[in-house]
Design an enzyme around this catalytic site. Structure first.
Site, PDB file in Angstrom:
ATOM      1  N   SER A  99       0.809  -1.211   0.000  1.00 26.99           N
ATOM      2  CA  SER A  99       0.000   0.000   0.000  1.00 26.99           C
ATOM      3  C   SER A  99       0.849   1.270   0.000  1.00 26.99           C
ATOM      4  O   SER A  99       1.613   1.519  -0.921  1.00 26.99           O
ATOM      5  CB  SER A  99      -0.958  -0.038   1.195  1.00 26.99           C
ATOM      6  OG  SER A  99      -1.887   1.000   1.154  1.00 26.99           O
ATOM      7  N   ASP A 241      -1.018   1.164  -4.050  1.00 30.74           N
ATOM      8  CA  ASP A 241      -1.817   0.073  -4.622  1.00 30.74           C
ATOM      9  C   ASP A 241      -3.174   0.529  -5.120  1.00 30.74           C
ATOM     10  O   ASP A 241      -3.976  -0.284  -5.576  1.00 30.74           O
ATOM     11  CB  ASP A 241      -1.966  -1.077  -3.623  1.00 30.74           C
ATOM     12  CG  ASP A 241      -2.881  -0.746  -2.463  1.00 30.74           C
ATOM     13  OD1 ASP A 241      -2.944   0.439  -2.078  1.00 30.74           O
ATOM     14  OD2 ASP A 241      -3.526  -1.665  -1.929  1.00 30.74           O
TER      15      ASP A 241
END
Length: 449
Positions: A99, A241
């Site tokens: 992420s 992401d």
């Protein structure tokens, strides 16, 4: 949280915490739990980190050794994997990403066949098998060994799906994008160009090491500056992401997740489309959002921090919009997880349909100042503070002082030896003073235990 799984899959420094050996064992353990499914197909996507190829190879080795086929989706946002898991009727989907974390970190996250994150109970069973590989009594040989396929249409399939979720023409609208050198780098510009926007893009030339580096949703000043320089009507910033969105209005002012949810909540309420007359947030949701929506008769349902808990509440009680200040925003009628690009085009659609500038939508709420500091404590003491009378007395005094115009939130970190102290109110300087006092008190009291 378990031994390996955190609140968002398995995460750590690639090659150190998250090794190829662990990835291989994880793949075999998860496949063993799925051994009785009819469709032995798993889809895998990843972000732009240099370690993605290494971990993908280990996962694929484990998966195919258990007789499952793999569709490689390539570099693609996390929410795309959630959608494509359903589209291809796969038994599960896997995302290789950490992420918003720096490039040296990576993670592995699973989606169920319905595109939702795995239940805690299933993760616990998988963890057990990771450490007890000898109990995986399944040997696959010959023609039963799994195959690997490059799914070259995956990106276009996802793009077309997103475009089908809005009725939007951005002709004449200037849009700026910060893709954070991440998984949205190719897809986001294509989508906004397909919507006929005049697009200015930055941070798309990824090299495996620059993901999230001084850019993306955790560095909103980048999109703010780009909007001002390009004189854009709106700006959108994504994380590595692609499951988070931080927006920016035409003046360069930032719209975090709370402001986006506020704008969406107002629009849905005004158009009689807000199911159950509520949105879902977390205990970190800004009081400004709660006050703004309360004025139009909309409730904010609060969960613990984490988009998985927001989603659980939405599924349980039929709410259609929810999310976090950090930019995880879930439109559950469109996808099963936070989706940065989807959130961006939904917000743009609302602006066009309501004939409002983003600054007008941004001003629907006034954020209360929030001060967040971390008290450093040993992991074994992270929950002991709850029973400490001195700490609780201090918290009670502050909450009584704030009444409805502020609050105190104390919560242990799920991944670090920290207790997070958040105080929200009207006076920034006063909040900073009180937050540090409370942090120091927690550290002092935990040392005395």
């Amino acid at each position: 949280m378990g031994k390996y799984f955190g609140t968002d899959g398995i995460r750590g420094v690639a090659g150190e915490d998250l090794t190829v050996e662990l990835a291989y064992k994880l793949a075999r353990a998860a496949c063993y739990k799925l051994k009785d499914v009819d469709n032995k197909l798993i889809v895998i996507g990843k972000d732009t980190r240099i370690s993605g190829d290494m971990l993908e190879a280990a996962l694929i080795s484990g998966i195919t050794s258990m007789g499952f086929d793999v569709y490689r989706l390539g570099v693609i946002p996390t929410p795309a994997v959630a959608y494509l898991t359903r589209f291809y009727n796969a038994c599960c989907g896997i995302v290789i990403s950490a992420s918003h974390n720096p490039y040296e970190f990576n993670g592995i996250k699973y989606f169920s066949n319905e595109g939702f994150k795995l239940k805690d109970s299933l993760e616990e069973e998988i963890e057990y098998l990771i450490d007890h590989q000898d109990e995986i009594d399944l040997k696959v040989t010959g023609e039963k060994v799994g195959r690997v396929y490059e799914e070259e249409c995956a990106r276009d399939t996802y793009i077309n799906y997103l475009l089908s979720r809005v009725d939007l023409d951005l002709t004449g609208v200037k849009v700026s994008l910060d893709c954070g050198y991440g998984a949205t780098s190719e897809i986001a510009p294509i989508i906004f160009n397909r919507l006929n926007a005049d697009v200015t893009v930055t941070n798309t030339e990824y090299d495996g090491k620059n993901i999230n580096f001084k850019c993306g949703s955790t560095n909103p000043e980048v999109i703010s500056n780009l909007v001002k320089i390009s004189e854009s009507d709106m700006g959108f910033s994504f994380d590595g992401d692609g499951d988070r969105l931080i927006a920016c209005d035409e003046t360069g002012e930032i719209m975090d997740g709370d402001h986006v949810i506020c704008a969406v909540g107002h629009f849905l309420k005004e158009n009689n489309k807000l199911k159950n007359n509520a949105v879902v947030g977390t205990v970190m949701t800004n009081i400004g959002l709660i006050k703004s929506l309360k004025e139009i008769g909309v409730d904010v349902i609060k969960t613990q921090v984490g988009d998985r808990y927001v989603l659980e509440e939405m599924r349980k009680n039929g709410y259609i919009i929810g999310g976090e200040q950090s930019g995880h925003i879930i439109f559950i009628e469109d996808n099963t997880t936070g989706d940065g690009i989807l959130s961006a085009i939904k917000l743009a659609e609302i602006a066009v349909k309501s004939k409002q500038k983003l600054s007008e939508m941004n001003n629907l709420m006034t954020s209360f100042p929030q001060v967040l500091v971390n008290a450093k404590v040993n992991n074994e003491y992270k929950k002991v503070y709850k029973d400490d009378e001195v700490i609780n007395q201090k918290i009670a005094e502050l909450e009584h002082e704030f009444k409805d115009e502020g609050r105190v939130l104390i919560r242990p970190s799920g991944t670090e030896p920290l207790i997070r102290v958040m105080i929200e109110g009207e006076n920034q300087e006063y909040l900073e003073k009180k937050a540090i006092e409370l942090k120091d008190l927690i550290e002092e009291r935990c040392e005395l235990i």
